[in-house]
Motif scaffolding. Sequence first.
Motif, PDB file in Angstrom:
ATOM      1  N   ILE A  13       0.844  -1.190   0.000  1.00 36.13           N
ATOM      2  CA  ILE A  13       0.000   0.000   0.000  1.00 36.13           C
ATOM      3  C   ILE A  13       0.888   1.252   0.000  1.00 36.13           C
ATOM      4  CG2 ILE A  13      -1.536   1.410   1.443  1.00 36.13           C
ATOM      5  CD1 ILE A  13      -3.070  -0.700   0.035  1.00 36.13           C
ATOM      6  N   GLY A  14       0.589   2.179  -0.894  1.00 32.71           N
ATOM      7  CA  GLY A  14       1.330   3.431  -0.972  1.00 32.71           C
ATOM      8  C   GLY A  14       2.579   3.381  -1.827  1.00 32.71           C
ATOM      9  N   LYS A  15       2.997   2.172  -2.232  1.00 26.70           N
ATOM     10  CA  LYS A  15       4.178   2.068  -3.089  1.00 26.70           C
ATOM     11  C   LYS A  15       3.784   2.255  -4.555  1.00 26.70           C
ATOM     12  CE  LYS A  15       7.242  -0.867  -0.341  1.00 26.70           C
ATOM     13  NZ  LYS A  15       8.088  -2.078  -0.359  1.00 26.70           N
ATOM     14  N   PRO A  16       4.707   2.739  -5.399  1.00 30.01           N
ATOM     15  CA  PRO A  16       4.401   2.842  -6.823  1.00 30.01           C
ATOM     16  C   PRO A  16       4.225   1.452  -7.428  1.00 30.01           C
ATOM     17  CG  PRO A  16       6.704   3.318  -6.412  1.00 30.01           C
ATOM     18  CD  PRO A  16       6.052   3.228  -5.077  1.00 30.01           C
ATOM     19  N   VAL A  17       3.320   1.318  -8.378  1.00 27.98           N
ATOM     20  CA  VAL A  17       3.064   0.007  -8.969  1.00 27.98           C
ATOM     21  C   VAL A  17       4.312  -0.540  -9.643  1.00 27.98           C
ATOM     22  CG1 VAL A  17       2.276   0.895 -11.204  1.00 27.98           C
ATOM     23  CG2 VAL A  17       1.388  -1.286 -10.355  1.00 27.98           C
ATOM     24  N   SER A  18       5.215   0.346 -10.086  1.00 26.36           N
ATOM     25  CA  SER A  18       6.453  -0.110 -10.723  1.00 26.36           C
ATOM     26  C   SER A  18       7.372  -0.846  -9.749  1.00 26.36           C
ATOM     27  CB  SER A  18       7.197   1.073 -11.344  1.00 26.36           C
ATOM     28  OG  SER A  18       7.517   2.030 -10.370  1.00 26.36           O
ATOM     29  N   SER A  19       7.149  -0.682  -8.433  1.00 21.55           N
ATOM     30  CA  SER A  19       8.029  -1.318  -7.440  1.00 21.55           C
ATOM     31  C   SER A  19       7.890  -2.830  -7.411  1.00 21.55           C
ATOM     32  CB  SER A  19       7.742  -0.758  -6.043  1.00 21.55           C
ATOM     33  OG  SER A  19       6.439  -1.127  -5.596  1.00 21.55           O
ATOM     34  N   ILE A  20       6.788  -3.374  -7.962  1.00 23.26           N
ATOM     35  CA  ILE A  20       6.613  -4.832  -7.979  1.00 23.26           C
ATOM     36  C   ILE A  20       7.131  -5.445  -9.277  1.00 23.26           C
ATOM     37  CG2 ILE A  20       4.605  -4.677  -6.449  1.00 23.26           C
ATOM     38  CD1 ILE A  20       2.830  -5.243  -8.878  1.00 23.26           C
ATOM     39  N   LEU A  21       7.751  -4.625 -10.136  1.00 22.61           N
ATOM     40  CA  LEU A  21       8.276  -5.101 -11.414  1.00 22.61           C
ATOM     41  C   LEU A  21       9.786  -5.273 -11.327  1.00 22.61           C
ATOM     42  CD1 LEU A  21       6.322  -2.717 -13.843  1.00 22.61           C
ATOM     43  CD2 LEU A  21       5.634  -5.000 -13.078  1.00 22.61           C
ATOM     44  N   SER A  22      10.336  -6.100 -12.209  1.00 19.72           N
ATOM     45  CA  SER A  22      11.782  -6.243 -12.300  1.00 19.72           C
ATOM     46  C   SER A  22      12.386  -4.928 -12.783  1.00 19.72           C
ATOM     47  CB  SER A  22      12.149  -7.367 -13.273  1.00 19.72           C
ATOM     48  OG  SER A  22      11.780  -7.017 -14.597  1.00 19.72           O
ATOM     49  N   ILE A  23      13.711  -4.769 -12.632  1.00 15.57           N
ATOM     50  CA  ILE A  23      14.362  -3.506 -12.995  1.00 15.57           C
ATOM     51  C   ILE A  23      14.076  -3.120 -14.447  1.00 15.57           C
ATOM     52  CG2 ILE A  23      16.622  -2.468 -13.453  1.00 15.57           C
ATOM     53  CD1 ILE A  23      15.888  -2.211 -10.620  1.00 15.57           C
ATOM     54  N   GLY A  24      14.227  -4.077 -15.364  1.00 18.64           N
ATOM     55  CA  GLY A  24      13.998  -3.773 -16.768  1.00 18.64           C
ATOM     56  C   GLY A  24      12.571  -3.350 -17.039  1.00 18.64           C
ATOM     57  N   SER A  25      11.606  -4.093 -16.463  1.00 20.69           N
ATOM     58  CA  SER A  25      10.195  -3.757 -16.651  1.00 20.69           C
ATOM     59  C   SER A  25       9.863  -2.435 -15.970  1.00 20.69           C
ATOM     60  CB  SER A  25       9.312  -4.876 -16.092  1.00 20.69           C
ATOM     61  OG  SER A  25       9.481  -6.068 -16.827  1.00 20.69           O
ATOM     62  N   ARG A  26      10.506  -2.175 -14.815  1.00 17.73           N
ATOM     63  CA  ARG A  26      10.261  -0.924 -14.095  1.00 17.73           C
ATOM     64  C   ARG A  26      10.699   0.264 -14.937  1.00 17.73           C
ATOM     65  NH1 ARG A  26      13.095  -0.739  -8.454  1.00 17.73           N
ATOM     66  NH2 ARG A  26      11.815  -2.625  -8.290  1.00 17.73           N
ATOM     67  N   MET A  27      11.892   0.157 -15.546  1.00 11.99           N
ATOM     68  CA  MET A  27      12.374   1.239 -16.396  1.00 11.99           C
ATOM     69  C   MET A  27      11.434   1.458 -17.578  1.00 11.99           C
ATOM     70  SD  MET A  27      16.453   0.339 -16.425  1.00 11.99           S
ATOM     71  CE  MET A  27      16.783   1.558 -17.710  1.00 11.99           C
TER      72      MET A  27
END
Length: 368
Positions: free
Chosen positions: A49-63
């Motif tokens: 809760i409160g974290k960006p949705v990108s935080s649950i993705l791998s580094i490459g997917s997050r970028m």
Amino acid sequence: MISIALEHDHDDFLKYSLSGYISTDASGKIRSANPKMLEWIGCGIEQIIGKPVSSILSIGSRMFYETHLSPLLKLNGAFEEVSVELLVGNGNRLQVLMNAYLRNDEHGKANFIRLNFYRATERKVYEDNLRHSIVDKESTLQQERELAILREQFVAVLGHDLRNPLGAIKSGAALLKRSAQSDRDKAILATIDRSTFRMEELIANVMDFARVRLGDGISLGMKPVMIEPVLQHIVDELTITFPSREVRTEFIIKDFIFCDPDRISQMVSNLLANAITHGATTDPINVVAWLENDQFKFEVRNGGSQITESVLSTLFEPFTREATTPSQQGLGLGLYIASQIAIAHKGTLTASSDSNETVFNFCMPASL
């Protein structure tokens, strides 16, 4: 007989769905997730809760999400069947397809985002088998080596080519300052100064980010340095660029420090720029440096809103600060690069925050 009410129960559908669902606020911070999604990523709802949705993705997917998908979502309102990797609870990655849409309120203002995820494991296996049947392993490795070299060359050329026109802009602005100026001219030149400073910082951070990701790491030129003048120069430079911000200093270092002065300058500049960008504009920024038990210690304090524990836990990861508190000032790489410089000096960089202030602490050995 199945109840009609149960058949049309939206909550029951999400609870027993075989797909993952997440709802976020307009900025992308997670507000809810269904049981299947929590099962995949291996944590409770309170942990995300409160974290960006990108935080649950791998580094490459997050970028990819932060640099492409998030802007696409704001522009088009939706995207479909994008292949990404989730960071799952056992430390592995789960290949999924992601759909998302942005809901606006009656006034057309962004309200919330809904995302759904579908397992793509079998599809990934099929694609991998197909690829491996066409290109053997030796050829694939060679292509990856060539691609890594191409990326490194591209970043180097990009940094060089951007610095040349940027230097011309700075020189032109410096010449214009020598002539008579109206108040309007002074305001425009001040804006150019701030913009060129930010561009130089972004170029340096992007190039360092590429070096770290390609395995070269942060390079150092270690030597004995009287560090006080180095620190004061960075503070003076930033206060000239941002004259409206008050920076108070206290430096108590009378001995040499064994370090890379350019990298320490870069780290300090990133920390100060972060304080200027995210700190309260009405409060002074306090910068302190001292020696203690053969340890060089440096501290930046600024007022402002408290940073939550969930954000603090990912503060030194790339792109996360801009995802949680967008400032439209950069890519969110400054704190990541600062942490890598600290690590390269065999030091530590930590952050703490409460309702009164946010503090960044750097500590490293002062000698060999």
